[in-house]
Scaffold this active site. Structure first.
Site, PDB file in Angstrom:
ATOM      1  N   GLU A  90       0.833  -1.201   0.000  1.00  0.00           N
ATOM      2  CA  GLU A  90       0.000   0.000   0.000  1.00  0.00           C
ATOM      3  C   GLU A  90       0.868   1.252   0.000  1.00  0.00           C
ATOM      4  OE1 GLU A  90      -3.980  -1.714   2.138  1.00  0.00           O
ATOM      5  OE2 GLU A  90      -2.585  -0.707   3.439  1.00  0.00           O
ATOM      6  N   CYS A 103       3.515   8.729   0.852  1.00  0.00           N
ATOM      7  CA  CYS A 103       4.051   7.781   1.835  1.00  0.00           C
ATOM      8  C   CYS A 103       4.162   6.419   1.149  1.00  0.00           C
ATOM      9  CB  CYS A 103       3.082   7.746   3.020  1.00  0.00           C
ATOM     10  SG  CYS A 103       3.459   6.483   4.235  1.00  0.00           S
ATOM     11  N   CYS A 110       6.642  -6.803   7.043  1.00  0.00           N
ATOM     12  CA  CYS A 110       7.753  -6.302   7.856  1.00  0.00           C
ATOM     13  C   CYS A 110       8.086  -7.362   8.889  1.00  0.00           C
ATOM     14  CB  CYS A 110       7.330  -5.004   8.561  1.00  0.00           C
ATOM     15  SG  CYS A 110       8.676  -4.231   9.504  1.00  0.00           S
ATOM     16  N   CYS A 114       6.493  -4.575  15.622  1.00  0.00           N
ATOM     17  CA  CYS A 114       6.131  -3.604  16.658  1.00  0.00           C
ATOM     18  C   CYS A 114       4.680  -3.868  17.075  1.00  0.00           C
ATOM     19  CB  CYS A 114       6.270  -2.177  16.132  1.00  0.00           C
ATOM     20  SG  CYS A 114       7.962  -1.774  15.620  1.00  0.00           S
ATOM     21  N   CYS A 117       1.708  -1.819  15.387  1.00  0.00           N
ATOM     22  CA  CYS A 117       1.666  -1.613  13.931  1.00  0.00           C
ATOM     23  C   CYS A 117       1.020  -2.793  13.223  1.00  0.00           C
ATOM     24  CB  CYS A 117       3.097  -1.396  13.423  1.00  0.00           C
ATOM     25  SG  CYS A 117       3.191  -1.217  11.638  1.00  0.00           S
ATOM     26  N   SER A 213      11.271   5.935  14.881  1.00  0.00           N
ATOM     27  CA  SER A 213      10.111   5.589  15.701  1.00  0.00           C
ATOM     28  C   SER A 213      10.626   5.205  17.077  1.00  0.00           C
ATOM     29  CB  SER A 213       9.356   4.405  15.084  1.00  0.00           C
ATOM     30  OG  SER A 213       8.879   4.746  13.812  1.00  0.00           O
ATOM     31  N   ASN A 289      -3.188   5.138  16.527  1.00  0.00           N
ATOM     32  CA  ASN A 289      -4.327   4.728  15.710  1.00  0.00           C
ATOM     33  C   ASN A 289      -4.615   3.267  16.019  1.00  0.00           C
ATOM     34  OD1 ASN A 289      -4.787   7.070  14.057  1.00  0.00           O
ATOM     35  ND2 ASN A 289      -2.833   6.601  13.068  1.00  0.00           N
ATOM     36  N   CYS A 332      -1.247   6.158   9.934  1.00  0.00           N
ATOM     37  CA  CYS A 332       0.008   5.539  10.369  1.00  0.00           C
ATOM     38  C   CYS A 332      -0.248   4.230  11.078  1.00  0.00           C
ATOM     39  CB  CYS A 332       0.731   6.442  11.361  1.00  0.00           C
ATOM     40  SG  CYS A 332       1.092   8.051  10.742  1.00  0.00           S
TER      41      CYS A 332
HETATM   42  N1  SAH Z   1       9.449   0.773   9.782  1.00  0.00           N
HETATM   43  C1  SAH Z   1       9.461   2.199   9.737  1.00  0.00           C
HETATM   44  C2  SAH Z   1       8.404   2.800   8.832  1.00  0.00           C
HETATM   45  C3  SAH Z   1       6.990   2.320   9.040  1.00  0.00           C
HETATM   46  S1  SAH Z   1       6.116   2.987  10.409  1.00  0.00           S
HETATM   47  C4  SAH Z   1       9.363   2.761  11.145  1.00  0.00           C
HETATM   48  O1  SAH Z   1       9.221   1.985  12.080  1.00  0.00           O
HETATM   49  O2  SAH Z   1       9.495   3.955  11.319  1.00  0.00           O
HETATM   50  C5  SAH Z   1       5.786   4.608   9.952  1.00  0.00           C
HETATM   51  C6  SAH Z   1       5.219   5.473  11.059  1.00  0.00           C
HETATM   52  O3  SAH Z   1       3.971   4.998  11.545  1.00  0.00           O
HETATM   53  C7  SAH Z   1       6.120   5.575  12.272  1.00  0.00           C
HETATM   54  O4  SAH Z   1       6.146   6.912  12.645  1.00  0.00           O
HETATM   55  C8  SAH Z   1       5.388   4.757  13.313  1.00  0.00           C
HETATM   56  O5  SAH Z   1       5.743   5.161  14.604  1.00  0.00           O
HETATM   57  C9  SAH Z   1       3.958   5.068  12.953  1.00  0.00           C
HETATM   58  N2  SAH Z   1       2.963   4.103  13.454  1.00  0.00           N
HETATM   59  C10 SAH Z   1       3.014   2.763  13.366  1.00  0.00           C
HETATM   60  N3  SAH Z   1       1.914   2.220  13.941  1.00  0.00           N
HETATM   61  C11 SAH Z   1       1.149   3.240  14.381  1.00  0.00           C
HETATM   62  C12 SAH Z   1      -0.124   3.331  15.036  1.00  0.00           C
HETATM   63  N4  SAH Z   1      -0.821   2.240  15.335  1.00  0.00           N
HETATM   64  N5  SAH Z   1      -0.602   4.547  15.324  1.00  0.00           N
HETATM   65  C13 SAH Z   1       0.094   5.662  15.014  1.00  0.00           C
HETATM   66  N6  SAH Z   1       1.280   5.646  14.376  1.00  0.00           N
HETATM   67  C14 SAH Z   1       1.807   4.453  14.067  1.00  0.00           C
END
Ligand code: SAH
Length: 346
Positions: A90, A103, A110, A114, A117, A213, A289, A332
């Protein structure tokens, strides 16, 4: 198997084509690809048939296929893209009055898992090839015309520093004068904190802004929500970031997702303040989120305000990220390339 036309740098493609045709033909082809955003020879109307045929016979030319295009009520567009091997990724276009931020993804899935995510839930399928990274940009740029993409962030699916070679290749084409001539100052790579990758990026000579992050500056808390903390501890991450700063002079952004009950206490803020106080950076707070984690919910406005009030002890510049595209699961952390979600096709 043929090479993909975007797997060659603009210079290499020009050299390749100049072996068969006069130099101005190469210029025309490059202009079609990088200024008019098409790799389809049939739309390159000022080329003679033999050049078009040459392209078709010597290169793979496909771009990722738009499998779904979802329009949020706030104008955000989420594209679900199907790759040549049917993998789904996406990308998200976030239009604002002056800024148009794209973006993009760097991997199918991945591996970093995390807790907050959605992308990490299904694990990693594979890395994206350079042509699939550049292809996302070209597709989005064409769809956005006559407007231009102003900002590019590697914050879609995947961990860019786990696919660093292909990301660097793509960035070279994106930034090349003969390529997409996109500004390094408007490019951001976001990482969960792959310390050696940050050092490689700094050594690569490629210019880009870096976002990290962080989400917690307390090792114990970070460990609970980001398994990467086990591999590259906060101290090691910090050393890598200081190295990046020394080498590149680009300011670092820390991203910090606000998750009530997890990382929003005064102690958390003090730890964050200590972690960032000797590094030139800015901090971007992001309301969580929801992604289906049991017991977690988005912070309320009062919780956010209260947190920001307490966060005034932090010396560095602090911003609050506005959430965009949540109604299309485009915000995000919500990118998972699911096929079965409710969709509003535009
Ligand atoms: N792997 C990379 C890029 C993907 S995440 C990284 O970890 O940075 C991209 C962004 O989305 C990061 O700022 C991360 O902190 C944010 N993000 C991931 N899950 C989220 C969630 N559930 N709510 C808000 N932001 C989130």
């Amino acid at each position: 198997m043929l090479k993909h036309i975007l797997s060659l740098s603009p210079d290499a493609l020009a050299t390749d084509l100049s072996a068969a045709f006069p130099a101005y033909r190469a210029k025309q082809v490059l202009a079609w690809i990088y200024a008019r955003f098409t790799t389809d020879p049939d739309s390159m109307t000022d080329l003679p048939t033999e050049v078009k045929e040459h392209l078709k016979q010597n290169y793979r030319l496909e771009l990722p296929e738009v499998d779904a295009r979802l329009l949020s009520k706030d104008g955000t567009i989420k594209y679900r893209l199907k790759l040549a091997d049917a993998c789904l990724i996406e990308m998200v276009m976030i239009p604002e009055v002056k800024k148009k931020t794209l973006c993009i993804s760097s991997q199918v899935g991945c591996s970093r898992a995390c807790a907050f995510c959605a992308t990490g839930k299904a694990g990693l399928t594979r890395n994206l090839f350079p042509e699939e990274i550049i292809g996302q940009f070209i597709l989005a740029a064409r769809d956005l015309l006559p407007n231009r993409i102003t900002n590019l962030v590697f914050m879609g699916m995947g961990e860019p520093l786990d696919n660093l070679d292909n990301v660097l290749f793509a960035l070279r084409t994106l930034q090349a004068e003969k390529g997409l001539a996109f500004s390094p100052r408007r490019t951001t790579i976001s990482t969960c904190g792959i310390a050696p990758g940050i050092r490689h990026l700094a050594d690569s000579g490629i210019k880009t802004k870096l976002a990290v992050s962080l989400n917690s500056a307390e090792s114990e808390t970070r460990l609970k929500i980001m398994p990467i903390e086990k591999l590259y501890h906060l101290n090691e991450l910090k050393q890598a970031l200081l190295y990046f700063r020394r080498k590149t002079n680009f300011r670092i952004t820390f991203e910090y997702i606000l998750i009530p009950g997890v990382n929003m206490s005064y102690e958390d803020i003090r730890a964050l303040s200590r972690f960032v106080n000797d590094i030139s950076c800015k901090i971007n707070f992001i309301p969580y989120n929801p992604t289906g984690v049991e017991g977690w919910s988005a912070p309320t406005k009062t919780q956010i305000d209260d947190f920001l009030q307490k966060a005034t002890i932090i010396k560095q510049a602090v911003t609050l990220r506005k959430s965009r595209g949540a109604d299309i699961q485009g915000a995000c952390g919500q990118l998972a390339a699911q096929v079965n979600q409710t969709e509003r096709l535009s």
